[in-house]
Design a protein around this motif. Structure first.
Motif, PDB file in Angstrom:
ATOM      1  N   VAL A   5      18.171  -2.890  68.870  1.00 29.61           N
ATOM      2  CA  VAL A   5      18.911  -1.874  69.608  1.00 29.61           C
ATOM      3  C   VAL A   5      20.307  -1.761  69.023  1.00 29.61           C
ATOM      4  CG1 VAL A   5      19.754  -1.126  71.866  1.00 29.61           C
ATOM      5  CG2 VAL A   5      17.625  -2.451  71.710  1.00 29.61           C
ATOM      6  N   CYS A   6      20.733  -0.539  68.754  1.00 34.89           N
ATOM      7  CA  CYS A   6      22.092  -0.271  68.296  1.00 34.89           C
ATOM      8  C   CYS A   6      22.870   0.333  69.466  1.00 34.89           C
ATOM      9  CB  CYS A   6      22.075   0.691  67.110  1.00 34.89           C
ATOM     10  SG  CYS A   6      23.719   1.095  66.476  1.00 34.89           S
ATOM     11  N   VAL A   7      23.884  -0.377  69.914  1.00 37.36           N
ATOM     12  CA  VAL A   7      24.698   0.072  71.043  1.00 37.36           C
ATOM     13  C   VAL A   7      26.036   0.566  70.501  1.00 37.36           C
ATOM     14  CG1 VAL A   7      25.800  -0.567  73.222  1.00 37.36           C
ATOM     15  CG2 VAL A   7      23.591  -1.589  72.587  1.00 37.36           C
ATOM     16  N   VAL A   8      26.323   1.844  70.697  1.00 37.35           N
ATOM     17  CA  VAL A   8      27.550   2.448  70.184  1.00 37.35           C
ATOM     18  C   VAL A   8      28.563   2.561  71.320  1.00 37.35           C
ATOM     19  CG1 VAL A   8      28.560   4.395  68.968  1.00 37.35           C
ATOM     20  CG2 VAL A   8      26.177   3.756  68.531  1.00 37.35           C
ATOM     21  N   GLY A   9      29.642   1.806  71.191  1.00 40.28           N
ATOM     22  CA  GLY A   9      30.655   1.735  72.239  1.00 40.28           C
ATOM     23  C   GLY A   9      30.540   0.411  72.957  1.00 40.28           C
ATOM     24  N   LEU A  10      31.498  -0.490  72.726  1.00 47.95           N
ATOM     25  CA  LEU A  10      31.431  -1.838  73.300  1.00 47.95           C
ATOM     26  C   LEU A  10      32.532  -2.036  74.337  1.00 47.95           C
ATOM     27  CD1 LEU A  10      30.600  -3.851  70.061  1.00 47.95           C
ATOM     28  CD2 LEU A  10      29.022  -3.142  71.884  1.00 47.95           C
ATOM     29  N   GLY A  11      32.581  -1.104  75.271  1.00 48.76           N
ATOM     30  CA  GLY A  11      33.563  -1.175  76.344  1.00 48.76           C
ATOM     31  C   GLY A  11      32.963  -1.743  77.616  1.00 48.76           C
ATOM     32  N   TYR A  12      33.393  -1.193  78.749  1.00 49.62           N
ATOM     33  CA  TYR A  12      33.030  -1.749  80.053  1.00 49.62           C
ATOM     34  C   TYR A  12      31.550  -1.614  80.378  1.00 49.62           C
ATOM     35  CZ  TYR A  12      37.941  -2.453  81.172  1.00 49.62           C
ATOM     36  OH  TYR A  12      39.239  -2.892  81.169  1.00 49.62           O
ATOM     37  N   ILE A  13      30.840  -0.707  79.712  1.00 50.90           N
ATOM     38  CA  ILE A  13      29.400  -0.563  79.918  1.00 50.90           C
ATOM     39  C   ILE A  13      28.627  -1.029  78.689  1.00 50.90           C
ATOM     40  CG2 ILE A  13      27.518   1.060  80.345  1.00 50.90           C
ATOM     41  CD1 ILE A  13      29.378   0.506  82.742  1.00 50.90           C
ATOM     42  N   VAL A  82      29.937   5.644  75.110  1.00 51.91           N
ATOM     43  CA  VAL A  82      31.334   5.896  74.735  1.00 51.91           C
ATOM     44  C   VAL A  82      32.045   6.643  75.862  1.00 51.91           C
ATOM     45  CG1 VAL A  82      30.837   5.908  72.269  1.00 51.91           C
ATOM     46  CG2 VAL A  82      30.687   8.046  73.573  1.00 51.91           C
ATOM     47  N   PRO A  83      33.376   6.666  75.860  1.00 52.04           N
ATOM     48  CA  PRO A  83      34.107   7.354  76.936  1.00 52.04           C
ATOM     49  C   PRO A  83      33.877   8.862  76.926  1.00 52.04           C
ATOM     50  CG  PRO A  83      35.539   5.822  75.732  1.00 52.04           C
ATOM     51  CD  PRO A  83      34.272   5.945  74.942  1.00 52.04           C
ATOM     52  N   THR A  84      33.967   9.455  78.107  1.00 54.43           N
ATOM     53  CA  THR A  84      33.927  10.918  78.257  1.00 54.43           C
ATOM     54  C   THR A  84      35.094  11.327  79.150  1.00 54.43           C
ATOM     55  OG1 THR A  84      32.294  10.567  80.021  1.00 54.43           O
ATOM     56  CG2 THR A  84      31.470  11.285  77.863  1.00 54.43           C
ATOM     57  N   PRO A  85      36.296  11.380  78.604  1.00 51.34           N
ATOM     58  CA  PRO A  85      37.478  11.754  79.388  1.00 51.34           C
ATOM     59  C   PRO A  85      37.559  13.267  79.558  1.00 51.34           C
ATOM     60  CG  PRO A  85      38.102  11.343  77.131  1.00 51.34           C
ATOM     61  CD  PRO A  85      36.619  11.070  77.220  1.00 51.34           C
ATOM     62  N   TYR A  96      33.826  12.151  71.850  1.00 52.60           N
ATOM     63  CA  TYR A  96      33.361  10.813  71.483  1.00 52.60           C
ATOM     64  C   TYR A  96      31.837  10.768  71.415  1.00 52.60           C
ATOM     65  CZ  TYR A  96      38.144   9.277  72.523  1.00 52.60           C
ATOM     66  OH  TYR A  96      39.510   9.117  72.535  1.00 52.60           O
ATOM     67  N   VAL A  97      31.186  11.505  72.295  1.00 54.06           N
ATOM     68  CA  VAL A  97      29.722  11.565  72.265  1.00 54.06           C
ATOM     69  C   VAL A  97      29.248  12.225  70.973  1.00 54.06           C
ATOM     70  CG1 VAL A  97      27.673  12.538  73.363  1.00 54.06           C
ATOM     71  CG2 VAL A  97      29.501  11.587  74.774  1.00 54.06           C
ATOM     72  N   GLY A 249      43.393   4.486 100.312  1.00 53.16           N
ATOM     73  CA  GLY A 249      44.152   3.751  99.302  1.00 53.16           C
ATOM     74  C   GLY A 249      45.296   4.602  98.818  1.00 53.16           C
ATOM     75  N   ALA A 250      45.801   4.270  97.648  1.00 57.37           N
ATOM     76  CA  ALA A 250      46.919   5.039  97.079  1.00 57.37           C
ATOM     77  C   ALA A 250      46.422   6.161  96.181  1.00 57.37           C
ATOM     78  CB  ALA A 250      47.833   4.105  96.289  1.00 57.37           C
ATOM     79  N   GLY A 251      45.166   6.472  96.275  1.00 58.23           N
ATOM     80  CA  GLY A 251      44.545   7.479  95.428  1.00 58.23           C
ATOM     81  C   GLY A 251      43.185   6.979  95.001  1.00 58.23           C
ATOM     82  N   VAL A 252      42.649   7.551  93.954  1.00 63.50           N
ATOM     83  CA  VAL A 252      41.355   7.125  93.416  1.00 63.50           C
ATOM     84  C   VAL A 252      41.484   6.992  91.907  1.00 63.50           C
ATOM     85  CG1 VAL A 252      38.934   7.755  93.067  1.00 63.50           C
ATOM     86  CG2 VAL A 252      40.027   8.220  95.257  1.00 63.50           C
ATOM     87  N   GLY A 253      40.996   5.871  91.374  1.00 68.58           N
ATOM     88  CA  GLY A 253      41.083   5.656  89.935  1.00 68.58           C
ATOM     89  C   GLY A 253      39.738   5.313  89.335  1.00 68.58           C
ATOM     90  N   GLY A 254      39.792   4.832  88.112  1.00 69.26           N
ATOM     91  CA  GLY A 254      38.580   4.473  87.399  1.00 69.26           C
ATOM     92  C   GLY A 254      38.072   5.631  86.568  1.00 69.26           C
ATOM     93  N   HIS A 255      37.226   5.302  85.614  1.00 63.46           N
ATOM     94  CA  HIS A 255      36.736   6.322  84.690  1.00 63.46           C
ATOM     95  C   HIS A 255      35.642   7.187  85.302  1.00 63.46           C
ATOM     96  CE1 HIS A 255      36.045   8.304  80.950  1.00 63.46           C
ATOM     97  NE2 HIS A 255      34.777   7.937  80.914  1.00 63.46           N
ATOM     98  N   CYS A 256      35.142   6.813  86.474  1.00 65.98           N
ATOM     99  CA  CYS A 256      34.025   7.570  87.051  1.00 65.98           C
ATOM    100  C   CYS A 256      34.471   8.490  88.184  1.00 65.98           C
ATOM    101  CB  CYS A 256      32.949   6.604  87.542  1.00 65.98           C
ATOM    102  SG  CYS A 256      32.050   5.767  86.212  1.00 65.98           S
ATOM    103  N   ILE A 257      34.849   7.910  89.321  1.00 67.09           N
ATOM    104  CA  ILE A 257      35.106   8.722  90.511  1.00 67.09           C
ATOM    105  C   ILE A 257      36.295   9.651  90.312  1.00 67.09           C
ATOM    106  CG2 ILE A 257      35.652   8.632  92.973  1.00 67.09           C
ATOM    107  CD1 ILE A 257      34.140   6.039  93.178  1.00 67.09           C
TER     108      ILE A 257
END
Length: 398
Positions: A5-13, A82-85, A96-97, A249-257
């Motif tokens: 398996v080749c995994v492209v993107g070695l970040g949080y996922i 990979v990230p999708t900002p 990035y995709v 909270g003080a807002g919402v963060g993270g790469h998803c929500i």
């Protein structure tokens, strides 16, 4: 069973997925564009904070089943993580995709499975296919699918295995082949659909969460106006058998929500009314929080004849992790600093930051005139605040 398996993107996922698969008998070739990340992983270490990940990576590297590189390699299965900002104006950015797809195009061969795990706007899996075609690949012999990650930071290694997964292929055969792969390591149910529905499912999950958090954040603003304890209010309201108000909270963060709802809004336009409004409420809550802190600091200065020292407790986007992506706490702290307030930046899960000197939480608590709880890290619970002015945006004192 396909083994490489080749995994492209070695970040949080990507890294947790690669490490898990390597420990399940797959030969993993991990790819990342950051050289220091590749070097760190090949040494058996990790560059992010996630419980148990270090153990998985160390075992995978030591066994020879996980190797990281700056370039892809031939494999049976390719996973793009990979990230999708988004660009300015909340326009989805899938560059990035596309880059990752082009990078693997020289290595894919007949019969390969190509999986997009990155959370993406509807139609991105089809973009992977069209990009491969533009690179001269006959995609009719490939099995291209989308399988969005559905894990919670802090519990990733467990949830990669236990959570249900959604698989949507470009074709029915692609769906079937990809489902069979995930069934080799996922204990939860692996659900079949088409690529567009799989993409929309992930966006829907995060937009649902965002909308419910927006309700709680709006309540907190109203309760502040009415001089009501929002935490007590929510606790009482939740005693109703069919009510489950989330925590503000003080807002919402993270790469998803904090990001994914904009993908729907961008494509849906005026038909995405509730989703757009929820995003705006959660963004406003962060600005509202900044004004509340500034007012407290200016009041202190007027009453004491000196500038207040403000301890910003937490920079991550949620408790007990080091992830700063789209973090409202980080944005609040940077804004206060940029506006020349005396700020002590506290984040027990990181050692340093380009914009701040990271201060120990007990030291900050002692030195500060105003203590602002932005993130409910476990280190802050039970912390004595003496006679300091305290602003609690995350309910850690409740």
């Amino acid at each position: 069973m396909n083994k490489k398996v080749c995994v492209v993107g070695l970040g949080y996922i990507g890294l947790p997925t690669a490490a898990l698969l390597a420990n399940r008998g797959y030969e993993i070739h991990g790819v990342d564009v950051v050289e220091s990340t590749v070097e760190t992983i090949n040494e058996g270490n990790i560059h992010i904070v996630e419980p148990d990940l270090d153990t998985f990576v160390r075992a995978a590297v030591n066994s020879g089943m996980l190797k990281a590189s700056l370039q892809p390699d031939y494999a049976d299965i390719f996973i793009i993580a990979v990230p999708t900002p988004f660009h300015d104006g909340f326009v989805p950015n899938v560059d990035y995709v596309v880059s990752a797809t082009k990078a693997i195009s020289s290595y894919v061969k007949d019969g390969n499975i190509v999986i997009l795990e990155s959370t993406s706007p509807v139609g991105t899996t089809e973009l992977v296919e069209s990009t491969l075609k533009e690179e001269g690949i006959d995609t009719s012999s490939l099995f291209i699918s989308h399988c969005p990650e559905r894990v919670l930071p802090g519990y990733i290694m467990r949830e990669l295995v236990e959570n249900d997964r959604i698989v949507g292929g470009i074709t029915e055969e692609a769906t079937k082949k990809t489902v069979e792969f995930y069934q080799t390591f996922v204990q939860g149910e692996v659900l079949s659909t088409d690529a567009r529905t799989a993409e929309m499912a992930k966006l829907t999950e995060n937009s649902f969460r965002d909308t419910n958090i927006a309700f709680a954040n709006e309540l907190s603003i109203l309760c502040d106006k009415f001089n009501i304890d929002v935490w007590e209010l929510i606790s009482l309201a939740n005693r109703h058998p069919r009510v489950n108000v989330l925590q503000p909270g003080a807002g919402v963060g993270g790469h998803c929500i904090a990001v994914d709802p904009w993908f729907i809004v961008h494509a849906g336009g005026d038909d995405a009314k509730i989703i757009k409004t929820a995003r705006e409420i959660n963004t406003y809550k962060t600005e509202w929080s900044i004004e509340k802190i500034k007012n407290a600091a200016l009041t202190f200065e007027n009453e004491n004849g000196k500038k207040a020292t403000v301890a910003c407790m937490g920079l991550a986007f949620k408790p007990d992790i080091d992830d700063l992506r789209e973090s409202p706490a980080l944005y609040i702290t940077k804004t206060l600093k940029d506006e020349n307030f005396n700020v002590l930046a506290v984040e027990p899960n990181i050692k340093d930051h380009d914009d701040f000197e990271i201060v120990a939480y007990d030291e900050a608590s002692e030195k500060a005139d105003i203590i602002v709880y932005l993130v409910a890290h476990k280190e802050f619970k039970g912390l004595k605040n003496l006679d300091k002015k305290v602003i609690d945006f995350c309910g850690i004192l409740k």
